[in-house]
Design an enzyme around this catalytic site. Structure first.
Site, mmCIF file in Angstrom:
data_model
loop_
_atom_site.group_PDB
_atom_site.id
_atom_site.type_symbol
_atom_site.label_atom_id
_atom_site.label_comp_id
_atom_site.label_asym_id
_atom_site.label_seq_id
_atom_site.Cartn_x
_atom_site.Cartn_y
_atom_site.Cartn_z
ATOM 1 N N HIS A 110 6.022 -7.926 -5.276
ATOM 2 C CA HIS A 110 5.568 -8.365 -3.741
ATOM 3 C C HIS A 110 5.893 -10.147 -3.926
ATOM 4 O O HIS A 110 5.141 -10.653 -3.091
ATOM 5 C CB HIS A 110 4.082 -8.354 -3.797
ATOM 6 C CG HIS A 110 3.724 -6.892 -3.646
ATOM 7 N ND1 HIS A 110 2.588 -6.424 -4.357
ATOM 8 C CD2 HIS A 110 4.043 -5.843 -3.036
ATOM 9 C CE1 HIS A 110 2.208 -5.041 -3.999
ATOM 10 N NE2 HIS A 110 3.302 -4.706 -3.418
ATOM 11 N N ILE B 148 -4.369 -3.478 3.916
ATOM 12 C CA ILE B 148 -5.639 -3.528 3.644
ATOM 13 C C ILE B 148 -6.358 -4.849 3.661
ATOM 14 O O ILE B 148 -7.132 -5.077 4.437
ATOM 15 C CB ILE B 148 -6.085 -3.027 2.180
ATOM 16 C CG1 ILE B 148 -5.752 -1.310 1.952
ATOM 17 C CG2 ILE B 148 -7.565 -3.119 1.908
ATOM 18 C CD1 ILE B 148 -5.741 -0.867 0.478
ATOM 19 N N ARG C 213 -2.159 4.332 -7.497
ATOM 20 C CA ARG C 213 -1.778 4.090 -8.988
ATOM 21 C C ARG C 213 -3.073 3.588 -9.613
ATOM 22 O O ARG C 213 -3.904 2.966 -9.117
ATOM 23 C CB ARG C 213 -0.759 2.574 -8.972
ATOM 24 C CG ARG C 213 0.586 2.960 -8.444
ATOM 25 C CD ARG C 213 1.537 1.845 -8.229
ATOM 26 N NE ARG C 213 2.083 1.990 -6.954
ATOM 27 C CZ ARG C 213 2.841 0.719 -6.479
ATOM 28 N NH1 ARG C 213 2.830 -0.177 -6.872
ATOM 29 N NH2 ARG C 213 3.335 1.043 -5.541
ATOM 30 N N GLU D 246 7.620 -10.123 5.288
ATOM 31 C CA GLU D 246 8.672 -10.132 4.102
ATOM 32 C C GLU D 246 10.150 -10.195 4.554
ATOM 33 O O GLU D 246 10.962 -10.628 4.405
ATOM 34 C CB GLU D 246 8.629 -8.845 3.177
ATOM 35 C CG GLU D 246 7.155 -9.006 2.398
ATOM 36 C CD GLU D 246 6.696 -7.876 1.664
ATOM 37 O OE1 GLU D 246 6.329 -6.959 2.627
ATOM 38 O OE2 GLU D 246 6.814 -7.392 0.535
ATOM 39 N N ASN E 213 16.618 -3.073 3.684
ATOM 40 C CA ASN E 213 15.751 -2.702 2.764
ATOM 41 C C ASN E 213 15.893 -1.248 2.376
ATOM 42 O O ASN E 213 15.513 -0.507 3.255
ATOM 43 C CB ASN E 213 14.211 -3.069 3.198
ATOM 44 C CG ASN E 213 13.275 -2.577 1.952
ATOM 45 O OD1 ASN E 213 13.508 -2.120 1.096
ATOM 46 N ND2 ASN E 213 11.886 -3.002 2.415
ATOM 47 N N ARG F 186 16.836 -6.911 0.465
ATOM 48 C CA ARG F 186 15.581 -6.716 -0.458
ATOM 49 C C ARG F 186 15.667 -6.142 -1.809
ATOM 50 O O ARG F 186 16.094 -4.802 -1.739
ATOM 51 C CB ARG F 186 14.315 -6.140 0.217
ATOM 52 C CG ARG F 186 13.130 -6.072 -0.410
ATOM 53 C CD ARG F 186 12.026 -5.119 0.002
ATOM 54 N NE ARG F 186 10.757 -5.216 -1.001
ATOM 55 C CZ ARG F 186 10.093 -4.195 -1.099
ATOM 56 N NH1 ARG F 186 10.313 -3.065 -0.497
ATOM 57 N NH2 ARG F 186 9.276 -4.261 -1.960
HETATM 58 P P1 ADP Z 1 2.615 -0.695 1.484
HETATM 59 O O1 ADP Z 1 2.126 -1.233 0.163
HETATM 60 O O2 ADP Z 1 3.187 0.797 1.488
HETATM 61 O O3 ADP Z 1 3.481 -1.605 2.091
HETATM 62 P P2 ADP Z 1 0.698 -1.411 3.792
HETATM 63 O O4 ADP Z 1 0.843 -2.981 3.143
HETATM 64 O O5 ADP Z 1 1.121 -0.957 4.781
HETATM 65 O O6 ADP Z 1 1.356 -0.687 2.365
HETATM 66 O O7 ADP Z 1 -0.799 -0.996 3.350
HETATM 67 C C1 ADP Z 1 -1.232 0.641 3.507
HETATM 68 C C2 ADP Z 1 -2.788 0.308 3.126
HETATM 69 O O8 ADP Z 1 -3.385 -0.161 4.264
HETATM 70 C C3 ADP Z 1 -3.345 1.740 3.287
HETATM 71 O O9 ADP Z 1 -4.179 1.948 2.293
HETATM 72 C C4 ADP Z 1 -4.017 1.958 4.641
HETATM 73 O O10 ADP Z 1 -4.805 2.834 4.585
HETATM 74 C C5 ADP Z 1 -4.504 0.277 4.549
HETATM 75 N N1 ADP Z 1 -4.816 -0.076 6.028
HETATM 76 C C6 ADP Z 1 -4.080 -0.220 7.154
HETATM 77 N N2 ADP Z 1 -4.930 -0.286 8.298
HETATM 78 C C7 ADP Z 1 -5.967 -0.376 7.901
HETATM 79 C C8 ADP Z 1 -7.483 -0.484 8.472
HETATM 80 N N3 ADP Z 1 -7.675 -0.878 9.826
HETATM 81 N N4 ADP Z 1 -8.658 -0.620 7.633
HETATM 82 C C9 ADP Z 1 -8.693 -0.008 6.315
HETATM 83 N N5 ADP Z 1 -7.204 0.059 5.490
HETATM 84 C C10 ADP Z 1 -6.273 0.021 6.278
#
Ligand code: ADP
Length: 402
Positions: free
Chosen positions: A180, A334, A241, A387, A7, A91
């Site tokens: 995605h 999240i 965003r 992924e 990636n 990717r």
């Molecule tokens: P990306 O889109 O860069 O791949 P991720 O899928 O890793 O991002 O998601 C990152 C988001 O997930 C960030 O906003 C982070 O705060 C949130 N996140 C990760 N763990 C937790 C948690 N335990 N509680 C709330 N939010 C979380």
């Protein structure tokens, strides 16, 4: 069979080596800050400690060289010979309307990819450099491209078209593409397996909620609509965003603020300074926002409320589009890890048959699970996305003509 998944981001090369008999990771890592003095290489392999070193990686070719050398390393490596890698899966963020499914790389495919440079100028040139670097280092090993946009290519025209003059679709290929896709595809397949039903008999809404977020309506395994658009800026409120805004805000900002005459400054405003970050003035990271909400920060609460509300609106709209759903799936940073966000999104959706078991939802777990009540018509599921594995499976499918 071993498959290497690569990636290449604008300044990073991330990779995972899979053993496909077990679908387990053997080695994985990332070269970050390519082109900068602070470039480093973080990697790990099965049964070994994580290692992190400063490295010299002036470009993607050098970064890929580091990765391949490490994989072949006599002491710490995971393979003895490059021929052990059957295929490399890349990717690719944006396939435009040229690529509707994964493809084996050849001259024509590379030419097609070059035509996608203008549509995703941050990502595609980096992907291209990665493909060429792999070709150089792993000469003779086939490469397969797996597109984030491909899963969404089944959308009907009335869902992917924008109501601007048709010529901009014809000339500039301006339409909704969606992103995605590999993640939405993976979690919808897993959801069907968990429900014990064929995917082509199910209606599912998948909510990929990370730094970037998108919601997708999937009917019988095919995407009907998705919240991201021509770029990954459209849709729900995200980390930095803005998601959906009135498009007339753009010419207004250009008229009022001289600095926004430059399109790039506007892009930065909407992509990097908006969303949770812009509204809270605090952070684009949901963990920070959740903590600030608990501490009584009003703007963090507003940002949190806006994000959850925007996701709820898309779920409700797609519920109507699909005329009901069997499952609602949460995934990504999240979606997988924040019970607070999931609970808020699913609150007061009982009219749609969406009823969350708040106790189950709050249980800490990294596993795939169902968190709806037994009477909920819709199964609410949490499925960690994968992924890389999906890309490896696609590469295997293309290689073996499955
Ligand atoms: P990306 O889109 O860069 O791949 P991720 O899928 O890793 O991002 O998601 C990152 C988001 O997930 C960030 O906003 C982070 O705060 C949130 N996140 C990760 N763990 C937790 C948690 N335990 N509680 C709330 N939010 C979380």
């Amino acid at each position: 069979m071993k498959i290497l998944v690569v990636n290449c981001g604008s300044s990073s090369v991330k990779y995972t080596l899979f053993e496909m008999e077990t679908e387990k990771k053997i080695a994985w890592g990332i070269v970050e800050c390519i082109g900068l003095a602070e470039a480093y290489y973080k990697r790990q392999s099965i049964g070994r400690e994580e290692k992190k070193d400063s490295v010299k990686a002036a470009d993607h070719t050098q970064a890929v060289e580091l990765v391949i050398k490490e994989l072949l390393d006599k002491e710490n490596g995971s393979i003895q010979n490059i021929d052990e890698i059957s295929v490399v899966g890349h990717r690719i963020v944006h396939g435009g309307d040229k690529f509707s499914k994964s493809v084996l790389v050849d001259k024509d495919v590379k030419a097609g990819l070059r035509e996608c440079f203008s549509i995703a100028p941050l990502h595609t040139p980096a992907h291209y450099a990665g493909i060429e670097a792999v070709e150089k280092m792993l000469s003779g090993i086939p490469s397969v491209l797996v597109f984030d946009t491909a899963f969404h290519q089944t959308m009907p025209d009335y869902a992917y078209m924008y109501a601007i003059p048709y010529e901009y679709y014809e000339k500039d290929h301006i339409r909704r593409y969606g992103f995605h896709g590999t993640s939405h595809n993976y979690v919808s397949q897993r959801a069907a397996q968990m429900l014990g039903k064929p995917l082509n008999e199910l209606k599912i809404i998948t909510a990929h909620l990370g730094n970037g977020s998108s919601i997708t309506a999937v009917e019988n395994g095919k995407v009907i609509d998705t919240s991201m658009g021509f770029t990954p800026l459209q849709g729900v409120v995200m980390g930095t965003r803005c998601g959906d805004i009135d498009p007339a805000i753009i010419p207004y900002l250009i008229d009022v603020y001289p600095e926004y005459k430059d399109g790039n400054a506007l892009n930065i405003l909407m992509n990097k300074k908006s969303g949770l970050m812009g509204v809270s003035g605090l952070s684009g990271d949901m963990r920070t926002i959740v903590k600030a909400v608990a501490a009584g920060n009003k703007r963090a609460k507003l940002a949190f409320d806006m994000l959850c509300y925007s996701v709820k609106k898309y779920i409700s709209a797609y519920f109507g589009v699909l005329n009901g759903i069997d499952a609602l799936v949460f995934t990504a940073g999240i979606g997988e890890n924040s019970p607070t966000v999931r609970e808020r999104i699913c609150a007061n959706l009982s009219a749609l048959g969406i009823e969350m078991d708040n106790v189950k939802n709050a249980e800490p777990s990294g596993e795939e699970r169902v968190v709806s009540t037994p009477v909920s018509k819709v199964k609410i599921m949490i499925i960690p996305t994968n992924e890389e594995l999906m890309i490896a499976r696609e590469a295997k499918k293309i290689l073996t003509n499955e």
